[in-house]
Scaffold this motif. Structure first.
Motif, PDB file in Angstrom:
ATOM      1  N   UNK A  93       0.789  -8.413  -3.374  1.00  0.00           N
ATOM      2  CA  UNK A  93       0.856  -9.570  -2.480  1.00  0.00           C
ATOM      3  C   UNK A  93       1.363  -9.199  -1.086  1.00  0.00           C
ATOM      4  N   UNK A  94       2.109  -8.099  -0.983  1.00  0.00           N
ATOM      5  CA  UNK A  94       2.688  -7.676   0.289  1.00  0.00           C
ATOM      6  C   UNK A  94       2.397  -6.193   0.525  1.00  0.00           C
ATOM      7  N   UNK A 118      -7.109 -10.691   0.435  1.00  0.00           N
ATOM      8  CA  UNK A 118      -5.760 -10.787   0.971  1.00  0.00           C
ATOM      9  C   UNK A 118      -4.729  -9.936   0.258  1.00  0.00           C
ATOM     10  N   UNK A 119      -5.110  -9.279  -0.843  1.00  0.00           N
ATOM     11  CA  UNK A 119      -4.161  -8.404  -1.530  1.00  0.00           C
ATOM     12  C   UNK A 119      -4.123  -7.040  -0.829  1.00  0.00           C
ATOM     13  N   UNK A 174       6.685   1.359  -3.196  1.00  0.00           N
ATOM     14  CA  UNK A 174       7.262   0.150  -3.766  1.00  0.00           C
ATOM     15  C   UNK A 174       6.497  -1.041  -3.202  1.00  0.00           C
ATOM     16  N   UNK A 175       5.939  -1.844  -4.106  1.00  0.00           N
ATOM     17  CA  UNK A 175       5.199  -3.033  -3.691  1.00  0.00           C
ATOM     18  C   UNK A 175       5.419  -4.117  -4.733  1.00  0.00           C
ATOM     19  N   UNK A 176       5.711  -5.306  -4.249  1.00  0.00           N
ATOM     20  CA  UNK A 176       6.046  -6.421  -5.127  1.00  0.00           C
ATOM     21  C   UNK A 176       7.178  -5.956  -6.055  1.00  0.00           C
ATOM     22  N   UNK A 220      -0.173   5.027   3.943  1.00  0.00           N
ATOM     23  CA  UNK A 220      -1.000   3.988   4.547  1.00  0.00           C
ATOM     24  C   UNK A 220      -1.072   2.793   3.622  1.00  0.00           C
ATOM     25  N   UNK A 221      -1.545   1.679   4.165  1.00  0.00           N
ATOM     26  CA  UNK A 221      -1.881   0.545   3.324  1.00  0.00           C
ATOM     27  C   UNK A 221      -3.089  -0.157   3.910  1.00  0.00           C
ATOM     28  N   UNK A 222      -3.776  -0.893   3.055  1.00  0.00           N
ATOM     29  CA  UNK A 222      -4.955  -1.660   3.458  1.00  0.00           C
ATOM     30  C   UNK A 222      -4.869  -3.054   2.859  1.00  0.00           C
TER      31      UNK A 222
END
Length: 127
Positions: A103-104, A77-78, A118-120, A70-72
């Motif tokens: 950021x994404x 905004x992060x 994997x993020x940024x 999941x993501x939130x």
């Protein structure tokens, strides 16, 4: 003829042998996983897997466990990532949550029985 089982607002499905796992949005906005027997289509268990604000990702199997990524998105905004790992009886084995620092939204995957986020420019691996 049997009535259809209550699966909430079903979003994702994963079949493994004689059992299906359904990820659903519940009436209160949270997300849950359900273990469904394919022999009689009865719901064997239901377990919470994500808060109301989370976007759930398709389920996966890793080392005999059901995983729900999941993501939130936070107020600034992060993004953060997370996962709930359940045994095949629906018992929570591990809950993973990151801080809101990306950021994404993250990408997720399973490699060698390990969960990868994997993020940024960051990659995190969990056993």
């Amino acid at each position: 003829r049997r009535d259809a089982p209550d699966l909430g607002d079903a979003r994702h499905l994963l079949v493994d042998g004689g059992q299906a796992f359904v990820l659903s949005r519940e009436s209160d906005g949270s997300s849950a996983a359900r273990g469904l027997s394919l022999s009689d289509f009865a719901v064997r268990w239901t377990a919470p897997v994500a808060p109301k604000s989370a976007t759930i990702l398709p389920p996966f199997l890793a080392r005999g466990h059901l995983g729900v990524g999941m993501f939130e998105q936070g107020p600034d905004g992060t993004f953060s990532y997370g996962a709930s790992l359940l045994d095949k009886a629906g018992k929570a084995v591990q809950n993973i949550r990151s801080e809101y620092r990306f950021e994404r939204p993250p990408g997720t995957g399973v490699a060698g029985g390990r969960l990868v986020f994997s993020a940024d420019a960051k990659v995190d691996v969990y056993r």
